[in-house]
Design a protein around this motif. Structure first.
Motif, PDB file in Angstrom:
ATOM      1  N   TYR A   1      90.756  76.873 113.643  1.00 14.97           N
ATOM      2  CA  TYR A   1      90.731  78.269 112.781  1.00 14.97           C
ATOM      3  C   TYR A   1      92.608  77.905 112.624  1.00 14.97           C
ATOM      4  O   TYR A   1      92.855  78.048 111.720  1.00 14.97           O
ATOM      5  CB  TYR A   1      90.586  79.469 113.843  1.00 14.97           C
TER       6      TYR A   1
ATOM      7  N   LEU B   1      94.956  77.657 109.102  1.00 16.83           N
ATOM      8  CA  LEU B   1      95.849  78.510 109.204  1.00 16.83           C
ATOM      9  C   LEU B   1      96.998  77.807 108.619  1.00 16.83           C
ATOM     10  O   LEU B   1      97.950  78.048 106.805  1.00 16.83           O
ATOM     11  CB  LEU B   1      96.496  79.571 110.378  1.00 16.83           C
TER      12      LEU B   1
ATOM     13  N   VAL C   1      96.040  76.255 104.876  1.00 16.42           N
ATOM     14  CA  VAL C   1      96.714  77.020 103.473  1.00 16.42           C
ATOM     15  C   VAL C   1      97.891  77.580 103.570  1.00 16.42           C
ATOM     16  O   VAL C   1      98.482  77.740 102.754  1.00 16.42           O
ATOM     17  CB  VAL C   1      95.625  77.906 104.082  1.00 16.42           C
TER      18      VAL C   1
ATOM     19  N   ILE D   1      89.654  73.763 102.854  1.00 15.64           N
ATOM     20  CA  ILE D   1      89.593  75.257 103.299  1.00 15.64           C
ATOM     21  C   ILE D   1      87.284  74.883 103.381  1.00 15.64           C
ATOM     22  O   ILE D   1      86.947  75.571 104.150  1.00 15.64           O
ATOM     23  CB  ILE D   1      89.513  75.982 102.253  1.00 15.64           C
TER      24      ILE D   1
ATOM     25  N   TRP E   1      90.057  86.249 107.415  1.00 17.78           N
ATOM     26  CA  TRP E   1      89.826  85.529 106.428  1.00 17.78           C
ATOM     27  C   TRP E   1      92.002  86.602 105.961  1.00 17.78           C
ATOM     28  O   TRP E   1      92.731  86.372 105.329  1.00 17.78           O
ATOM     29  CB  TRP E   1      89.611  87.145 105.092  1.00 17.78           C
TER      30      TRP E   1
ATOM     31  N   THR F   1      95.026  83.918 107.089  1.00 20.42           N
ATOM     32  CA  THR F   1      94.547  83.175 106.441  1.00 20.42           C
ATOM     33  C   THR F   1      95.097  83.458 105.130  1.00 20.42           C
ATOM     34  O   THR F   1      95.939  82.993 104.571  1.00 20.42           O
ATOM     35  CB  THR F   1      92.694  82.935 105.710  1.00 20.42           C
TER      36      THR F   1
END
Length: 130
Positions: free
Chosen positions: A12, A16, A19, A48, A104, A107
């Motif tokens: 995760y 991050l 992105v 992603i 989300w 993100t």
């Protein structure tokens, strides 16, 4: 510190960073008018999807749960839908909803923070209150 994080948490964190980095690249690469699709966009889409699949795999292993074909396919087509399906299949809805929103939301915040930092570096007068 990083050794205490589970594989799921490290994936995760990588999502991050990925992105956020993609947002920075977009700000640097895009001309004044945003094009319809760039190579950066394609890399971000694939990245992603792959990172969401990896996160779900790690989460399923941690919970000792077999992923459904539906959540795998949904993640390929639309990652938020696939993550949502996975969360609702592996947890009670009272836990799945907050995790989905935090997943989300984090993100989105990563992308937003990267955008603000990039704009501030590229044009320091943007946030000047003189």
């Amino acid at each position: 510190m990083l050794t205490r994080l589970s594989k799921r948490d490290r994936i995760y964190g990588l999502l991050l960073l990925f992105v956020g980095f993609g947002t920075v690249v977009d700000f640097i690469v895009w001309p004044a008018v945003m094009p319809s699709m760039t190579l950066s966009d394609l890399v971000q889409i694939v990245g992603i999807v792959v990172l969401c699949q990896l996160w779900q795999n790690a989460d399923a292993v941690e919970l000792d749960f077999d992923r459904s074909s539906g959540s795998k396919i949904a993640t390929l087509l639309l990652p938020p839908l696939g993550i949502g399906m996975h969360l609702f299949q592996t947890r009670k809805w009272q836990i799945a909803i907050p995790i989905f929103l935090l997943f989300w939301g984090g993100t989105f915040m990563s992308s937003l923070a990267a955008a603000f930092i990039t704009v501030a570096i590229m044009d320091p007068t943007t946030f000047s209150f003189d």
